[in-house]
Motif scaffolding. Structure first.
Motif, PDB file in Angstrom:
ATOM      1  N   LYS A 173     -12.991 -35.313 -11.751  1.00  0.00           N
ATOM      2  CA  LYS A 173     -12.278 -36.024 -12.818  1.00  0.00           C
ATOM      3  C   LYS A 173     -10.916 -35.404 -13.089  1.00  0.00           C
ATOM      4  CE  LYS A 173     -16.340 -37.741 -15.302  1.00  0.00           C
ATOM      5  NZ  LYS A 173     -17.094 -37.729 -16.581  1.00  0.00           N
ATOM      6  N   VAL A 174     -10.816 -34.083 -12.843  1.00  0.00           N
ATOM      7  CA  VAL A 174      -9.555 -33.386 -13.103  1.00  0.00           C
ATOM      8  C   VAL A 174      -8.661 -33.317 -11.874  1.00  0.00           C
ATOM      9  CG1 VAL A 174     -10.357 -31.996 -15.039  1.00  0.00           C
ATOM     10  CG2 VAL A 174     -10.788 -31.225 -12.700  1.00  0.00           C
ATOM     11  N   GLY A 175      -9.037 -34.007 -10.807  1.00  0.00           N
ATOM     12  CA  GLY A 175      -8.134 -34.081  -9.672  1.00  0.00           C
ATOM     13  C   GLY A 175      -8.756 -33.680  -8.349  1.00  0.00           C
ATOM     14  N   ASN A 176      -7.926 -33.236  -7.446  1.00  0.00           N
ATOM     15  CA  ASN A 176      -8.360 -32.887  -6.095  1.00  0.00           C
ATOM     16  C   ASN A 176      -7.416 -31.839  -5.511  1.00  0.00           C
ATOM     17  OD1 ASN A 176      -6.188 -34.766  -5.994  1.00  0.00           O
ATOM     18  ND2 ASN A 176      -6.649 -35.169  -3.863  1.00  0.00           N
ATOM     19  N   ILE A 177      -7.764 -31.345  -4.331  1.00  0.00           N
ATOM     20  CA  ILE A 177      -6.878 -30.429  -3.619  1.00  0.00           C
ATOM     21  C   ILE A 177      -5.850 -31.274  -2.863  1.00  0.00           C
ATOM     22  CG2 ILE A 177      -6.712 -28.697  -1.793  1.00  0.00           C
ATOM     23  CD1 ILE A 177      -8.005 -27.745  -4.437  1.00  0.00           C
ATOM     24  N   ARG A 178      -4.587 -30.995  -3.107  1.00  0.00           N
ATOM     25  CA  ARG A 178      -3.518 -31.822  -2.560  1.00  0.00           C
ATOM     26  C   ARG A 178      -2.971 -31.315  -1.228  1.00  0.00           C
ATOM     27  NH1 ARG A 178      -0.730 -32.354  -8.544  1.00  0.00           N
ATOM     28  NH2 ARG A 178      -2.288 -33.786  -9.401  1.00  0.00           N
ATOM     29  N   VAL A 422       7.840 -27.652 -13.044  1.00  0.00           N
ATOM     30  CA  VAL A 422       7.636 -27.919 -14.469  1.00  0.00           C
ATOM     31  C   VAL A 422       6.554 -28.974 -14.685  1.00  0.00           C
ATOM     32  CG1 VAL A 422       8.720 -28.982 -16.489  1.00  0.00           C
ATOM     33  CG2 VAL A 422       9.910 -27.166 -15.244  1.00  0.00           C
ATOM     34  N   THR A 423       6.597 -30.057 -13.913  1.00  0.00           N
ATOM     35  CA  THR A 423       5.644 -31.143 -14.146  1.00  0.00           C
ATOM     36  C   THR A 423       4.226 -30.774 -13.705  1.00  0.00           C
ATOM     37  OG1 THR A 423       6.355 -32.141 -12.050  1.00  0.00           O
ATOM     38  CG2 THR A 423       7.357 -32.979 -14.059  1.00  0.00           C
ATOM     39  N   THR A 424       4.098 -30.026 -12.607  1.00  0.00           N
ATOM     40  CA  THR A 424       2.743 -29.618 -12.202  1.00  0.00           C
ATOM     41  C   THR A 424       2.186 -28.577 -13.176  1.00  0.00           C
ATOM     42  OG1 THR A 424       3.639 -27.954 -10.653  1.00  0.00           O
ATOM     43  CG2 THR A 424       3.066 -30.124  -9.755  1.00  0.00           C
ATOM     44  N   PHE A 425       3.048 -27.753 -13.746  1.00  0.00           N
ATOM     45  CA  PHE A 425       2.598 -26.808 -14.761  1.00  0.00           C
ATOM     46  C   PHE A 425       2.156 -27.554 -16.024  1.00  0.00           C
ATOM     47  CE2 PHE A 425       3.913 -23.172 -17.794  1.00  0.00           C
ATOM     48  CZ  PHE A 425       2.619 -22.695 -17.825  1.00  0.00           C
ATOM     49  N   GLN A 426       2.920 -28.573 -16.400  1.00  0.00           N
ATOM     50  CA  GLN A 426       2.532 -29.371 -17.560  1.00  0.00           C
ATOM     51  C   GLN A 426       1.176 -30.038 -17.345  1.00  0.00           C
ATOM     52  OE1 GLN A 426       4.425 -30.447 -20.887  1.00  0.00           O
ATOM     53  NE2 GLN A 426       2.202 -30.216 -20.864  1.00  0.00           N
ATOM     54  N   ILE A 465       7.411 -37.170 -19.259  1.00  0.00           N
ATOM     55  CA  ILE A 465       6.956 -38.295 -20.091  1.00  0.00           C
ATOM     56  C   ILE A 465       5.757 -38.973 -19.444  1.00  0.00           C
ATOM     57  CG2 ILE A 465       7.575 -40.614 -20.901  1.00  0.00           C
ATOM     58  CD1 ILE A 465      10.438 -39.539 -21.326  1.00  0.00           C
ATOM     59  N   LYS A 466       5.804 -39.165 -18.131  1.00  0.00           N
ATOM     60  CA  LYS A 466       4.693 -39.788 -17.414  1.00  0.00           C
ATOM     61  C   LYS A 466       3.444 -38.911 -17.459  1.00  0.00           C
ATOM     62  CE  LYS A 466       7.705 -42.288 -14.180  1.00  0.00           C
ATOM     63  NZ  LYS A 466       8.101 -42.455 -12.751  1.00  0.00           N
ATOM     64  N   ILE A 467       3.625 -37.590 -17.259  1.00  0.00           N
ATOM     65  CA  ILE A 467       2.488 -36.673 -17.280  1.00  0.00           C
ATOM     66  C   ILE A 467       1.838 -36.675 -18.664  1.00  0.00           C
ATOM     67  CG2 ILE A 467       1.812 -34.236 -17.155  1.00  0.00           C
ATOM     68  CD1 ILE A 467       2.365 -35.357 -14.428  1.00  0.00           C
ATOM     69  N   ARG A 468       2.638 -36.588 -19.693  1.00  0.00           N
ATOM     70  CA  ARG A 468       2.111 -36.539 -21.068  1.00  0.00           C
ATOM     71  C   ARG A 468       1.480 -37.846 -21.516  1.00  0.00           C
ATOM     72  NH1 ARG A 468       7.507 -33.176 -22.847  1.00  0.00           N
ATOM     73  NH2 ARG A 468       6.730 -31.100 -22.256  1.00  0.00           N
ATOM     74  N   LYS A 471      -0.427 -39.966 -16.754  1.00  0.00           N
ATOM     75  CA  LYS A 471      -0.307 -40.072 -15.307  1.00  0.00           C
ATOM     76  C   LYS A 471      -0.407 -38.685 -14.668  1.00  0.00           C
ATOM     77  CE  LYS A 471       2.418 -44.305 -15.170  1.00  0.00           C
ATOM     78  NZ  LYS A 471       3.657 -44.966 -14.663  1.00  0.00           N
ATOM     79  N   ARG A 472      -0.825 -38.642 -13.407  1.00  0.00           N
ATOM     80  CA  ARG A 472      -0.979 -37.383 -12.718  1.00  0.00           C
ATOM     81  C   ARG A 472      -0.351 -37.469 -11.327  1.00  0.00           C
ATOM     82  NH1 ARG A 472      -1.455 -36.127 -17.026  1.00  0.00           N
ATOM     83  NH2 ARG A 472      -3.138 -35.007 -18.093  1.00  0.00           N
ATOM     84  N   ASP A 473      -0.102 -36.309 -10.741  1.00  0.00           N
ATOM     85  CA  ASP A 473       0.482 -36.209  -9.416  1.00  0.00           C
ATOM     86  C   ASP A 473       1.815 -36.940  -9.348  1.00  0.00           C
ATOM     87  OD1 ASP A 473       0.618 -35.273  -6.849  1.00  0.00           O
ATOM     88  OD2 ASP A 473      -0.654 -36.846  -5.981  1.00  0.00           O
TER      89      ASP A 473
END
Length: 476
Positions: A173-178, A422-426, A465-468, A471-473
């Motif tokens: 649910k929290v994602g995958n290995i990219r 910054v966005t992956t840290f967020q 803005i998208k991450i917050r 949205k992910r990745d």
């Protein structure tokens, strides 16, 4: 995936003796290099131009001994690190799928003679369980590691390809290995092509030592005893189309000055032949290993002060090459080395197969120095002003090899890497961090945005803005 039961364990004919590695040149350069303070300061000043150094210049820096010049070296390394990498620090975890090995290496717990170690080659379900655990911690990038013995235990090289596919299949649910990077024994060109097709990022291989006599004295039997087969492996990888390769030296086997200069020869060779050198350099230092008396008293131990010099000199010598620091080192030493040139670190590591899902039930490949969790490392980095990065964008967009360097050398890659960090840290802060860690991280992000140029900041703010909003990745 197609069946590839190859004769890779015996086919050793598709390489040539390495004529690019010339020990006499290394010895001559080291012997003739100046220890004159004026010359050293001249080289340090040149380093600030971010164009790298030649062998004579590197050898000269290796002669630094005074506290004043050592601090000048460190100050220059901090400058170069800041100019190229900014505040970002890439994070990953190693995933050991097998400790089965046919080599007799004096310094390694996986050595074939170590009868106290229970041998394991994880099946696909076990690999998926470890992968799931790492995803739940917040990792997005793994380094898959296998001993050189999986051929007999799990069906040969196909086992490696199946393992990569299994890692990529796991979705939580929290994602995958990219992105999966790999540290494997030397392969043939046809196998390297299959590895590339499997979607790896970096192929990583350590020569351990470039000193032939030392190499022979610590590699007693097995395929790894063939110095030239190992030293030529990155040529075969690049011939197969893998343009993102990582080198490494196990410091402690031979004099570190000789090793650095030999590494420079290897990099020069790849640049001459393929137009681009290595993407990363790892700097593991000898640590105690279960069943290895040699690891407790290595031939050429490296002090903490010299270890920091190694990192700083490498940062100046090859400014656009990533430097990887593992959890072999203590938290205190890692903390001192970050600003000197390190751009990637592992966190929350286990070096035994099944270590994430089953715990450290068996000895790992070596003794860990930093046992902290990913969250603890992330929180410390943020408190120190670094931006922990989980970015894998360059791998997935094809910004590797020469394409990466074409962006890195004029400074354009920061327009991609800084916003993506910054966005992956967020994303990590929202999905995994405690309230305390999240607050520290948000402060670091805001501070980083204030330091960015207008273009990078606007790109970052749009993606944030998208991450917050859920949205992910999201990357550029």
């Amino acid at each position: 995936m197609r069946d590839i039961a190859m004769e890779w364990s015996t086919k050793m004919t598709d390489y040539q003796v390495n004529d690019w590695l010339v020990a006499a040149e290394v010895e001559n350069v080291l012997h003739s290099a100046s220890d004159d303070e004026g010359r050293i300061r001249e080289i340090l000043q040149k380093s600030r131009e971010l164009k790298g150094l030649n062998m004579e210049e590197v050898a000269t820096l290796c002669h630094i001994s005074s506290p004043e010049l050592t601090e000048a070296l460190f100050d220059t390394a901090r400058y170069v690190k800041e100019q190229i990498y900014g505040h970002r620090m890439v994070l990953f975890a190693p995933l050991y799928i097998s400790n089965v090995c046919g080599n007799e290496c004096s310094y390694c717990a996986f050595s074939s003679s170590n009868k106290s170690l229970k041998r394991t080659a994880l099946d696909m379900e076990a690999i998926k369980r470890d992968t799931s655990e790492l995803i739940e911690q917040g990792h997005k990038r793994l380094l898959m590691v296998a001993g050189e013995g999986y051929a007999a235990s799990r069906g040969g090289f196909q086992y490696v390809l199946d393992a990569i596919a299994s890692i990529y299949e796991v979705t939580e649910k929290v994602g995958n290995i990219r992105r999966v990077n790999v540290n494997l024994a030397p392969l043939h060109v046809d196998e390297f092509r299959l590895l590339k097709e499997a979607g790896i990022g970096t192929f990583q291989l350590f020569q351990e030592t470039y000193h032939r006599d030392t190499y022979a004295s610590v590699h007693l039997s097995g395929k790894k005893r063939d110095f030239d087969w190992r030293a030529s492996a990155l040529d075969r990888a690049m011939e197969a189309g893998i343009d993102d390769v990582g080198m490494g030296i196990l410091f402690g086997l031979h004099d570190w000055r000789f090793e650095i200069l030999s590494l420079m020869q290897h990099i020069r060779h790849l640049e001459d032949k393929f137009g681009v050198g290595c993407h990363t350099i790892s700097v593991p230092r000898m640590e105690p290993a279960d069943g290895s008396a040699y690891s407790l008293a290595p031939s050429a131990p490296v002090s903490d002060d010299d270890f920091k010099k190694i990192i700083a000199i490498l940062r100046l010598a090859v400014p656009y090459t990533g430097i990887i620091l593992s959890t072999r080192e203590s938290a205190a030493i890692r903390r001192e080395c970050y600003a000197l040139g390190v751009s990637q670190i592992s966190a929350g590591s286990r070096t035994n197969p099944g270590g994430y899902s089953e715990g450290e039930t068996e000895a790992g490949q070596f003794q860990l120095g930093d046992h902290r969790s990913l969250e603890e490392v992330v929180a410390e980095l943020a408190s120190m002003g670094f931006i922990p990065s989980f970015c894998t964008a360059c791998y997935r967009l094809g910004r590797t090899g020469q394409d990466f360097m074409d962006l890195a050398k004029p400074g354009l890659i920061k327009l991609k890497c800084d916003p993506n960090a910054v966005t992956t840290f967020q994303e990590y802060l929202l999905d995994f961090a405690s309230d305390t860690a999240r607050a520290t991280g948000e402060q670091a992000i805001n501070k980083e945005l204030d330091c960015m140029g207008e273009k990078a900041r606007k790109s970052s703010e749009k993606m944030l803005i998208k991450i917050r909003s859920g949205k992910r990745d999201v990357f550029c």
